[in-house]
Design a protein around this motif. Structure first.
Motif, short mmCIF file in Angstrom:
data_model
loop_
_atom_site.label_atom_id
_atom_site.label_comp_id
_atom_site.label_asym_id
_atom_site.label_seq_id
_atom_site.Cartn_x
_atom_site.Cartn_y
_atom_site.Cartn_z
N ALA A 218 17.75 60.27 23.62
CA ALA A 218 18.62 59.67 22.61
C ALA A 218 18.69 58.15 22.78
CB ALA A 218 20.02 60.27 22.71
N GLU A 219 18.70 57.68 24.02
CA GLU A 219 18.75 56.24 24.28
C GLU A 219 17.49 55.54 23.79
OE1 GLU A 219 21.49 55.46 28.21
OE2 GLU A 219 19.48 56.25 28.52
N THR A 220 16.37 56.25 23.80
CA THR A 220 15.10 55.63 23.40
C THR A 220 14.80 55.83 21.92
OG1 THR A 220 13.95 57.63 24.21
CG2 THR A 220 14.09 55.74 25.70
N GLY A 221 15.82 56.22 21.14
CA GLY A 221 15.67 56.21 19.69
C GLY A 221 15.37 57.52 19.03
N HIS A 222 15.48 58.64 19.75
CA HIS A 222 15.24 59.95 19.16
C HIS A 222 16.55 60.58 18.68
CE1 HIS A 222 11.93 59.24 22.05
NE2 HIS A 222 11.19 59.83 21.12
N LEU A 223 16.45 61.49 17.72
CA LEU A 223 17.59 62.28 17.27
C LEU A 223 17.51 63.63 17.98
CD1 LEU A 223 20.05 62.79 15.47
CD2 LEU A 223 18.48 63.45 13.62
N VAL A 224 18.54 63.95 18.78
CA VAL A 224 18.54 65.13 19.62
C VAL A 224 19.66 66.07 19.19
CG1 VAL A 224 18.72 66.01 21.98
CG2 VAL A 224 17.63 63.79 21.56
N PHE A 225 19.32 67.33 18.94
CA PHE A 225 20.31 68.36 18.68
C PHE A 225 20.32 69.33 19.86
CE2 PHE A 225 19.07 66.92 14.46
CZ PHE A 225 20.29 66.79 13.81
N GLY A 226 21.51 69.76 20.29
CA GLY A 226 21.60 70.69 21.40
C GLY A 226 22.79 71.61 21.24
N THR A 227 22.82 72.69 22.02
CA THR A 227 23.92 73.63 21.97
C THR A 227 24.59 73.76 23.33
OG1 THR A 227 22.65 75.63 22.55
CG2 THR A 227 22.69 74.97 20.23
#
Length: 350
Positions: A218-227
């Motif tokens: 996330a810090e490097t610019g990605h969109l992360v979804f998690g549960t």
């Protein structure tokens, strides 16, 4: 001898969410949250073994070594299921989750309107939390499929097992299964960062290495979804931080405060009419005040802050329950049982 495809088809026709198969009992299915018998036939140990072999195919023999088997597959030609095959009292048992034939449209799930904005996010972490069977996988699949329909991105998922299968539209999509395509969430996520993703789905944020790598992504610019298996936004933050040793928790809170975008905590509740279930959601949208509370470790105060950020689309679980009662979607009794603060719901759900 019972036939697995027939059982799954009958259960799906009766709108069941789950199937339970165990020796000495009839096949039992969960409809609107309650277990009922599928028919009167009592299964023998031989019946259960036959059904497990039909389900697992060549993978069945691996159960003898590891004790259980997680998998997902399509049965009757069109019904996608997630299965766990295991031993109990020296007999084989199956727990089968029936998944939707297709990924529902995000707007059809009854979620708070702000959730419709999530597919437009470009980076950061979005968490979907709740107990088992609360609809987390369906919510995430609908969000990702909206991205698939609207953005030319590269989506990579890490799942255990793969539940919904996406058909690439505007996106390129790679779905990787733990134990088959990669050894673990942590190893798979490290590899993903070298595979040029835009959007990453992590089926479960379950250990230190996975959480740490997700924060880095996330810090490097990605969109992360998690549960996560937590029941509120504040619980979710504490769960992520508490995985780390005490000496690192301050740093993790700082990282999390910078990358967390939103948390949805949801549960599925029986509808007032007695048919089907409705989603009740708490939504936290991270604003500067909440970032500060995360950074300073004041997560108990987050619940109060949620109540003052309604203009951002945030809503507490208890306010959502009150709204569902007022719209006659669920009963007052159901809302009180599901509430974080039953007294609040009793006062307001008229």
């Amino acid at each position: 001898m019972p036939e697995l495809n027939a059982i799954i088809q009958t259960a799906a026709d009766r709108r069941a969410s789950d199937i339970h198969i165990a020796a000495g009992l009839p096949v039992r299915i969960r409809v609107d949250g309650a277990l009922v018998d599928l028919d009167d036939y009592v299964l023998t140990p031989a019946d259960c073994e036959s059904l497990a072999r039909q389900a697992a195919g060549d993978a069945y023999e691996s159960i003898a070594k590891i004790g259980e088997l997680d998998m997902a597959d399509t049965y009757t030609g069109h019904i996608r299921c997630r299965l766990n095959i295991y031993h109990s009292m020296r007999s084989v048992c199956l727990a089968i989750r029936i998944l939707s034939d297709s990924i529902p449209e995000l707007g059809s799930l009854g979620l708070p309107p702000v959730v419709m904005d999530f597919p437009t996010y470009q980076k950061g972490i979005v968490l979907v939390t709740g107990e088992t069977g609360s609809g987390k996988s369906t919510t995430l699949a609908s969000i990702l499929n909206t991205i698939n329909q609207t953005r030319p991105d590269h989506i990579i998922t890490l799942e255990d097992p793969i539940e919904y299968v996406y058909e690439p539209q505007r996106c390129s999509i790679d779905q990787r299964e733990i134990g088959r395509d990669t050894v673990s969430y942590a190893e798979g996520l490290r590899a993903i960062l070298r595979e040029d993703p835009d959007v990453i789905l992590i089926g479960e944020m379950r250990d230190l290495d996975t959480i740490e790598t997700a924060l880095t992504a996330a810090e490097t610019g990605h969109l992360v979804f998690g549960t996560l298996h937590t029941q509120s936004a504040a619980d979710s933050i504490d769960r992520l931080v508490d995985v780390f040793p005490e000496g690192r928790q301050r740093q993790i809170r700082l990282q999390l405060s910078m990358v967390l975008r939103a948390v949805i905590s949801q549960q599925l509740l029986p509808r007032a009419g007695g048919e089907g279930r409705a989603a009740a959601c708490e939504v936290m949208i991270v604003n500067p005040a909440i970032r500060n509370l995360i950074r300073e470790g004041k997560t108990p105060q987050i619940q109060n802050t949620l109540a003052t950020t309604a203009e951002l689309g945030a809503i507490t679980m208890d306010n959502m329950l009150v709204n569902l009662v007022r719209s006659r979607t669920i009963t007052r009794e159901t809302a009180i049982q599901a509430a974080h603060d039953p007294d609040f719901v009793k006062r307001n759900a008229r």
